[in-house]
Design an enzyme around this catalytic site. Sequence first.
Site, mmCIF file in Angstrom:
data_model
loop_
_atom_site.group_PDB
_atom_site.id
_atom_site.type_symbol
_atom_site.label_atom_id
_atom_site.label_comp_id
_atom_site.label_asym_id
_atom_site.label_seq_id
_atom_site.Cartn_x
_atom_site.Cartn_y
_atom_site.Cartn_z
ATOM 1 N N GLU A 50 -4.371 35.414 -27.246
ATOM 2 C CA GLU A 50 -3.737 34.381 -26.436
ATOM 3 C C GLU A 50 -4.116 34.683 -24.991
ATOM 4 O O GLU A 50 -3.899 35.812 -24.523
ATOM 5 C CB GLU A 50 -2.211 34.452 -26.617
ATOM 6 C CG GLU A 50 -1.528 33.325 -25.888
ATOM 7 C CD GLU A 50 -0.013 33.308 -26.051
ATOM 8 O OE1 GLU A 50 0.520 34.043 -26.902
ATOM 9 O OE2 GLU A 50 0.619 32.550 -25.301
ATOM 10 N N ARG A 274 -0.072 47.714 -35.881
ATOM 11 C CA ARG A 274 -0.586 47.653 -34.528
ATOM 12 C C ARG A 274 -0.713 49.064 -33.972
ATOM 13 O O ARG A 274 -0.071 49.984 -34.435
ATOM 14 C CB ARG A 274 0.250 46.756 -33.640
ATOM 15 C CG ARG A 274 1.679 47.152 -33.433
ATOM 16 C CD ARG A 274 2.508 46.000 -32.857
ATOM 17 N NE ARG A 274 2.012 45.564 -31.571
ATOM 18 C CZ ARG A 274 1.690 44.294 -31.293
ATOM 19 N NH1 ARG A 274 1.803 43.349 -32.193
ATOM 20 N NH2 ARG A 274 1.260 43.955 -30.094
ATOM 21 N N LYS A 284 1.662 42.805 -23.614
ATOM 22 C CA LYS A 284 1.136 42.112 -22.445
ATOM 23 C C LYS A 284 2.251 41.711 -21.491
ATOM 24 O O LYS A 284 2.074 41.732 -20.282
ATOM 25 C CB LYS A 284 0.368 40.861 -22.891
ATOM 26 C CG LYS A 284 -1.086 41.142 -23.176
ATOM 27 C CD LYS A 284 -1.829 39.865 -23.507
ATOM 28 C CE LYS A 284 -1.556 39.454 -24.922
ATOM 29 N NZ LYS A 284 -2.294 38.271 -25.356
HETATM 30 P P1 ATP Z 1 1.000 41.501 -26.995
HETATM 31 O O1 ATP Z 1 2.267 41.706 -27.737
HETATM 32 O O2 ATP Z 1 0.458 42.705 -26.333
HETATM 33 O O3 ATP Z 1 1.024 40.305 -26.094
HETATM 34 P P2 ATP Z 1 -0.199 39.882 -28.907
HETATM 35 O O4 ATP Z 1 -0.239 40.177 -30.338
HETATM 36 O O5 ATP Z 1 0.716 38.833 -28.497
HETATM 37 O O6 ATP Z 1 -0.042 41.224 -28.123
HETATM 38 P P3 ATP Z 1 -2.595 38.404 -28.855
HETATM 39 O O7 ATP Z 1 -3.418 38.000 -27.700
HETATM 40 O O8 ATP Z 1 -1.865 37.363 -29.604
HETATM 41 O O9 ATP Z 1 -1.591 39.496 -28.326
HETATM 42 O O10 ATP Z 1 -3.432 39.321 -29.832
HETATM 43 C C1 ATP Z 1 -4.748 39.041 -30.267
HETATM 44 C C2 ATP Z 1 -5.014 39.866 -31.487
HETATM 45 O O11 ATP Z 1 -4.917 41.254 -31.186
HETATM 46 C C3 ATP Z 1 -4.023 39.581 -32.586
HETATM 47 O O12 ATP Z 1 -4.717 39.451 -33.806
HETATM 48 C C4 ATP Z 1 -3.111 40.760 -32.572
HETATM 49 O O13 ATP Z 1 -2.584 41.004 -33.826
HETATM 50 C C5 ATP Z 1 -4.041 41.882 -32.092
HETATM 51 N N1 ATP Z 1 -3.271 42.922 -31.414
HETATM 52 C C6 ATP Z 1 -2.443 42.780 -30.377
HETATM 53 N N2 ATP Z 1 -1.865 43.947 -30.045
HETATM 54 C C7 ATP Z 1 -2.344 44.870 -30.906
HETATM 55 C C8 ATP Z 1 -2.129 46.271 -31.096
HETATM 56 N N3 ATP Z 1 -1.296 46.951 -30.326
HETATM 57 N N4 ATP Z 1 -2.811 46.879 -32.089
HETATM 58 C C9 ATP Z 1 -3.648 46.193 -32.858
HETATM 59 N N5 ATP Z 1 -3.910 44.888 -32.741
HETATM 60 C C10 ATP Z 1 -3.252 44.221 -31.781
HETATM 61 MG MG MG Z 2 0.420 36.994 -29.826
#
Ligand code: ATP
Ligand code: MG
Length: 575
Positions: A50, A274, A284
């Site tokens: 995102e 994760r 984020k």
């Molecule tokens: P955050 O909670 O940090 O905002 P998010 O999952 O909302 O993370 P996205 O931009 O939606 O962030 O994530 C893009 C991809 O990266 C998704 O497939 C998500 O599952 C993966 N991802 C995000 N954080 C992690 C993590 N800590 N470890 C492994 N994969 C991750």
């Molecule tokens: Mg997300």
Amino acid sequence: MTDVLNESEDLHGGADGHAGSPLNFIEQVVEDDIAAGKNGGRVHTRFPPEPNGYLHIGHAKSICLNFGLADKYGGQTNLRFDDTNPVTEDTEYVDSIKNDVQWLGFKWENEFYASDYFVRIYAFAETLIQKGLAYVDDSSSEEIAAQKGTPTEPGRTNQYRDRTVDENLDLFRRMRAGDYPDGAKVLRAKVDMTSPNMQLRDPIIYRIKHAHHHRTGDAWCIYPMYDFAHGQSDAIEHITHSLCTLEFEVHRPLYDWFIQQLEIFPSRQIEFARLNLTYTVMSKRKLKQLVEEGHVNGWDDPRMPTIAGLRRRGYTPASLREFADRIGIARRENLIDLGLLEFCIREELNKTTHRVMAVLDEEPLKLVISNYEEGREEMLNIENNPEEETTTYRKVPFSREVYIERDDFMENPPKKFFRLFPGGMVRLKGAYIIKCDDVVKDAAGNITELRCSYLPESRSGSDTSGINVKGTIHWVSVPHAVEAEVRLYDRLFSVENPAADERDFKELINPASLSVVRAFVEPALVEAARSGEQSNFQFMRKGYFVLDADSTADRPVFNRTVTLKDGWAKEQKKN
Ligand code: ATP
Ligand code: MG
């Protein structure tokens, strides 16, 4: 090495390059699908960020996993921006994400945006309505939450659930046309208000949001929710394996329900744990707070766990890929020791960096070598890196006056102090053995310089002095030294797992995470760094450093990437 691998037993190393290692559970699923002839043996993954912040090391794990899997099975990976939330998203983030993925060394097959599918996702919603599987609900979000029940109590239905198809179609079209304010209505999937899985209790799939979108502008005032955008985008792109983090496991029945009801391409969702890393936060939202409230100097602050921060800190793409490979894929949440990440970069930099000399001291100590002719200067050949297959050397100027660090001298040394003291001898690295003859002090009793003498026959490489000294210290020739700023970084948080702490994470920031010191460095290293010939260095006895973009024409700035040894682990063992 094994003492820094703090991980659970169900981890496997990555498959690439580790012949004979067992498949991780995702590779197993993929191989089973291939063997069963699913999707004609095709493997197509996607990385779906995102664009609401910069990527962090957790995303790097996901990137390595998605691209690595496609590579291994001759498949493809899309970069898909999951941009269905207009308020938080921005093109600045889109650009940084693309840059980071490329920098990590991966090439996407297609660059897609969920927002490009808004028309098709909207059509999916109308299809559901027409099938009697979605309805417009006028309840407030509080009412919807209250009616939803709890994991142990079933939810309750309301009167809107019985609206006719025609009424729902009309209301939904009017939602799209902008007839209602934000929050006035939502579209919900009609699944099962009594399901033990809360996600299936008539989830909201569209909401009204009168907001400008970074790509679609003002074309839309309704936006699909994550659950009604993500799987649908996967289907549109014919993604075979949709990898996501564990918290989405409970969403999978809904993901599959939409596939079934809409009769769209059956992508397969697979969840993995994760990445969580000690002494940092990985969401984020929290990282953004650190940036916006000025706790760090931007998304690329070298203390941040962002890819941009790690890059500026001196991490290389290979070291991050190596890290992702070593932590492997798990099905349970775990916390990885930051020491493992540091281990990966240290291993690489040990092999690749030149050993150079930098005196890190606000007030270094000046040595005057009395028997070295005034005005004389020598270019010494100093070996760049003992790890190199073919040894290379560089020229380092030596003269009558050199700087050393104050810590390398003691007027009243304890036993076993092998550095310099009055009457003692040390070797100046790559140069000569010297002896401290006299200590010069100012009126206040502060040491201002040391008078020394050198043994001309003790030159490194052609030493015939027959004298063995226990200590070797680094130095920089005073007239040749380049003054620099050195930024020493430590962990950003003072507790191991700030996310799990009751206290607000910002109260847990390590107040000593950055200290800035003055340094005097060899001239050649500044030239090498500026010309781009080398960017990472080992400052002898000090650690690994990288030139920072804040450098100016007369003052280079270096960031410490990592110390030479894991000082932290040693400290912990002592306690
Ligand atoms: P955050 O909670 O940090 O905002 P998010 O999952 O909302 O993370 P996205 O931009 O939606 O962030 O994530 C893009 C991809 O990266 C998704 O497939 C998500 O599952 C993966 N991802 C995000 N954080 C992690 C993590 N800590 N470890 C492994 N994969 C991750
Ligand atoms: Mg997300």
